[in-house]
Write a protein that holds these residues in place. Sequence first.
Motif, PDB file in Angstrom:
ATOM      1  N   TRP A 170       0.811  -1.217   0.000  1.00  0.00           N
ATOM      2  CA  TRP A 170       0.000   0.000   0.000  1.00  0.00           C
ATOM      3  C   TRP A 170       0.848   1.273   0.000  1.00  0.00           C
ATOM      4  O   TRP A 170       0.437   2.290  -0.553  1.00  0.00           O
ATOM      5  N   ASN A 171       2.030   1.198   0.616  1.00  0.00           N
ATOM      6  CA  ASN A 171       2.882   2.378   0.754  1.00  0.00           C
ATOM      7  C   ASN A 171       3.888   2.519  -0.375  1.00  0.00           C
ATOM      8  O   ASN A 171       4.833   3.302  -0.258  1.00  0.00           O
TER       9      ASN A 171
ATOM     10  N   GLY B 197      -0.578   3.186   6.750  1.00  0.00           N
ATOM     11  CA  GLY B 197       0.068   1.920   6.440  1.00  0.00           C
ATOM     12  C   GLY B 197       1.223   1.671   7.394  1.00  0.00           C
ATOM     13  O   GLY B 197       1.410   2.384   8.384  1.00  0.00           O
TER      14      GLY B 197
ATOM     15  N   ASP C 179      -4.679   7.048  -2.336  1.00  0.00           N
ATOM     16  CA  ASP C 179      -3.824   7.203  -1.167  1.00  0.00           C
ATOM     17  C   ASP C 179      -3.307   8.626  -1.070  1.00  0.00           C
ATOM     18  O   ASP C 179      -2.186   8.884  -0.702  1.00  0.00           O
TER      19      ASP C 179
END
Length: 336
Positions: free
Chosen positions: A22-23, A166, A330
């Motif tokens: 996710w990061n 995250g 994000d």
Amino acid sequence: MIELEGVPELIDPVMVAAFEGWNDAGDAASTAVAHLDREWKGEVFAALDAEDYYDFQVNRPTVWLDGGVRKITWPTTRLSVVRVGGDKPRDLVLVRGIEPSMRWRSFCNELLGFAHELGVELVVVLGALLGDTPHTRPVPVSGVTSDPDLAQRMDLEETKYEGPTGIVGILQEACTHAGVPAVSLWAAVPHYVSQPPNPKATLALLNRLEDLIDVRIPLGELPEDARAWQVGVDQLAAEDSEVAEYVQTLEEARDTAELPEASGEAIAREFERYLRRRDGGPGGSAGGHATADGGDTGPGAWNPKDNPGGRTRPPKPPRPETEAEAEPEDEDSSDD
């Protein structure tokens, strides 16, 4: 107690970490740490137990053949050490892995245990997010911290972010509560061309890391790859009038927002990096300087006419119907 047999006493160690998932938009952050590990020939000294932190139905192990013998590689997080030479030698503890599926607090505590045993003075976590940024401009990289004193001393932003986070945000907060100075560096990746790899974003993260910890990082083929990546995206965007128009809108918004910030400070920072690389040696060649926007200065600068096709050709970017529909998932993580 963590036993680190075979690891020598380290010199002014800094821990640099990145995690896939996710990061890690465009794989920019994990590729940056992989680059450091490869260029400085890192030696792995520890790996976290995959059973403790990963759901193997989410991050599946892989099977491979070694001389006819089948072996399994389990998803995990590994730590390696590299020594940076020069006038002021120092060591980097590189943490490269996958965002854990479970037990995040235990995961962070285990990493902090290694940091404590190794005498780590600073933890730098790299991340990348999707953003409304044009591929034709320098990649924005923000440096944030939860420590007000560290923010002032290292010219960083003090994070004010609220919302989902995250492992990058969790690890930074764990460091803060443990009294370990920690910084997160976030690169913004164009959401309309988010497929990995993104060497331009990786290069921008490494340049920012270089400034932060005052080391010269060997860049290898990254500057050439970053330029080729931009040429490839330019060509794809030019083939679609809607995408080209959207990119132009982003460019105008970016230029308008940054006009007041085109200050002497940014110019001075870029010039200092140029001076560090001017005499050649690891990370640069004499007379030329690679920049985060994929450009080059000095004799022998690369010309797109020399390689019209580029080294890489990313997939064609999607056509955003409206700006709202193209909103990055994000977008606020830059303040983690």
